[in-house]
Design a protein around this motif. Structure first.
Motif, PDB file in Angstrom:
ATOM      1  N   GLY A 384       6.460   8.278  -3.196  1.00 53.48           N
ATOM      2  CA  GLY A 384       7.259   9.337  -3.045  1.00 53.48           C
ATOM      3  C   GLY A 384       7.752  10.129  -4.481  1.00 53.48           C
ATOM      4  O   GLY A 384       7.195   9.718  -5.549  1.00 53.48           O
ATOM      5  N   THR A 385       8.523  11.129  -4.283  1.00 48.75           N
ATOM      6  CA  THR A 385       9.079  11.829  -5.419  1.00 48.75           C
ATOM      7  C   THR A 385      10.649  11.860  -5.355  1.00 48.75           C
ATOM      8  O   THR A 385      11.198  12.207  -4.241  1.00 48.75           O
ATOM      9  N   LEU A 386      11.195  11.694  -6.697  1.00 46.96           N
ATOM     10  CA  LEU A 386      12.794  11.806  -6.726  1.00 46.96           C
ATOM     11  C   LEU A 386      13.098  13.036  -7.303  1.00 46.96           C
ATOM     12  O   LEU A 386      12.556  13.326  -8.705  1.00 46.96           O
ATOM     13  N   GLU A 387      13.936  13.866  -6.797  1.00 48.90           N
ATOM     14  CA  GLU A 387      14.605  14.951  -7.269  1.00 48.90           C
ATOM     15  C   GLU A 387      15.769  14.826  -8.008  1.00 48.90           C
ATOM     16  O   GLU A 387      16.662  14.405  -7.357  1.00 48.90           O
ATOM     17  N   PHE A 388      15.920  15.036  -9.424  1.00 47.03           N
ATOM     18  CA  PHE A 388      17.210  14.695 -10.052  1.00 47.03           C
ATOM     19  C   PHE A 388      17.865  16.210 -10.809  1.00 47.03           C
ATOM     20  O   PHE A 388      16.989  16.690 -11.460  1.00 47.03           O
ATOM     21  N   THR A 389      19.030  16.729 -10.030  1.00 51.75           N
ATOM     22  CA  THR A 389      19.394  18.005 -10.583  1.00 51.75           C
ATOM     23  C   THR A 389      20.674  17.746 -11.350  1.00 51.75           C
ATOM     24  O   THR A 389      21.680  17.015 -10.715  1.00 51.75           O
ATOM     25  N   GLN A 390      21.109  18.319 -12.355  1.00 49.60           N
ATOM     26  CA  GLN A 390      22.114  18.051 -13.171  1.00 49.60           C
ATOM     27  C   GLN A 390      22.711  19.369 -13.561  1.00 49.60           C
ATOM     28  O   GLN A 390      21.812  20.371 -14.348  1.00 49.60           O
ATOM     29  N   ASN A 391      24.074  19.582 -13.459  1.00 49.38           N
ATOM     30  CA  ASN A 391      24.695  20.608 -14.419  1.00 49.38           C
ATOM     31  C   ASN A 391      24.824  20.106 -15.829  1.00 49.38           C
ATOM     32  O   ASN A 391      25.892  19.387 -15.996  1.00 49.38           O
ATOM     33  N   ILE A 392      24.290  20.716 -16.694  1.00 44.03           N
ATOM     34  CA  ILE A 392      24.090  20.183 -18.020  1.00 44.03           C
ATOM     35  C   ILE A 392      25.023  21.148 -19.186  1.00 44.03           C
ATOM     36  O   ILE A 392      25.286  20.956 -20.418  1.00 44.03           O
TER      37      ILE A 392
END
Length: 406
Positions: A384-392
């Motif tokens: 599978g695929t992991l999406e990692f989203t962050q306000n930097i």
């Protein structure tokens, strides 16, 4: 008995004949035939069309380019207008305050008032005199109209996924594309108004396009999309949609009360208090869920078949996610214009060409870092695929040092 069988055979023949005629009518439109001629043919041989027939046609002709979709959108509406058979429903929960459809329709009334009264009037004044004062009036209207994104986002993230579970895919692709045309035009108008350089003609063209498309979309929602959903969704599904609407937000107006259906909806089961033993420790399911939700990032996991299986639920998500996406293919969770990027990335992960991919974008008031990781087991098999989203933004602002003792 033979009479019943004969009647059924006759109904099947009639239905098949209608489908052939309807396909030809759609093909004529796609081939550029005169709309009036096609409508005359439709009126003579079809007369009335059902929501199910529209859905089937949109599904069969769904794979269209952006240019084709834009060209045909208004023509389809013109052909169907006044010809859609209404679904008779004596018990109408959708007319109760707080029901998602009731809220959508309230928003449509406000949108109709905004574009048909204020925006049209202010555009007429601007056409006569493009003074600073008249430009400001249009900016105010367009700023209000930006709120339409919430209306469309609820439709895309809550209505479309459930339609797909019933095998209805036409609106997912076609209507989402038109939503994006409208969003882009509103943003374009705002940019050109805030830095107005005297190009009156272009602005008038864009705003007239916005007015026409918003009005047409209201018609398509209320005469095609909403009846389609009402005809298929269960009460429990409407309850879930109502609960999750708050997370995305409302357009111009909010529901006056919480919808309470006559039958008490089945509550989702509380998470089990069982434990998970991992290589580096043991956590209860509740602890694991809280841990993931407290991370200062958004996580989404899709399996080897591109199906969304999980997303974290932190306090401040960057991109809207609703529980309706669980079990949905990731391709249908993205706007049609960006699907090809997602598919290329997944193909590279599955083929072992890449293990990670990073993107960074400005999104509203945030600087967003989006990372994708191919998840592989101990044998290197893609799972599978992991999406990692962050306000930097807060990270970029860091300067100097802050030690733990300080």
């Amino acid at each position: 008995m033979s009479e019943i069988i004969n009647n059924r055979e006759q109904q099947t023949k009639t239905k098949n004949k209608r489908q052939v005629i309807l396909k030809q009518i759609f093909k004529d439109l796609h081939d550029g035939k005169n709309v009036n001629e096609v409508k005359a043919h439709f009126d003579a041989f079809i007369g009335k069309i059902t929501i199910d027939e529209i859905s089937q046609l949109q599904h069969e002709f769904g794979d269209l380019s952006v240019e084709e979709m834009h060209r045909l959108h208004a023509k389809h509406t013109e052909i169907f207008k006044g010809s859609i058979e209404k679904i008779e429903n004596t018990n109408k929960p959708e007319e109760q305050p707080g029901h998602p459809i009731h809220t959508f329709k309230l928003e449509n009334k406000e949108l109709d008032k905004l574009v048909n009264t204020k925006l049209k009037l202010h555009l007429e004044q601007f056409e006569k005199d493009d003074s600073y004062e008249n430009v400001l009036k249009l900016i105010e209207d367009i700023n209000l109209l930006l709120d339409i994104d919430k209306h469309y986002s609820r439709k895309e993230n809550l209505i479309f996924p459930y339609l797909e579970t019933y095998g209805i895919y036409g609106p997912t692709t076609n209507m989402w594309r038109i939503n994006d045309f409208i969003r882009d035009a509103i943003k374009d108008a705002r940019q050109k108004l805030t830095s107005y350089n005297g190009d009156k003609h272009t602005l008038i063209e864009i705003i007239n396009f916005i007015i026409q498309e918003v009005i047409t979309m209201i018609y398509r929602e209320e005469n095609i999309l909403f009846p389609m959903a009402i005809n298929n969704f269960t009460e429990d599904e409407w309850v879930k949609i109502a609960r999750e609407s708050e997370e995305i937000g409302y357009c111009l107006i909010a529901p006056s009360e919480v919808w309470k259906p006559e039958r008490h909806a089945v509550e989702e089961k509380a998470i089990s208090e069982g434990f998970i033993k991992m290589e580096t420790g043991i956590l209860s399911l509740k602890q694991l869920e809280l841990l993931l939700n407290h991370l200062p990032v958004d996580l989404t996991f899709i399996d080897q078949d591109d199906v969304v299986r999980y997303f974290s639920h932190g306090k401040e998500r960057i991109f809207a996610r609703t529980k309706a996406v669980i079990g949905r293919t990731v391709q249908n969770c993205h706007p049609p214009r960006s699907v090809h990027v997602v598919e290329e990335l997944l193909a590279d992960f599955k083929a072992g060409k890449k293990d990670t991919e990073d993107f960074w974008i400005k999104f509203r008031d945030k600087y967003v870092y989006i990372r994708y990781f191919a998840v592989r087991d101990e044998n290197g098999t893609y799972i599978g695929t992991l999406e990692f989203t962050q306000n930097i933004d807060p990270i970029k602002a860091i300067d100097g040092e802050k030690r733990i003792l300080s």
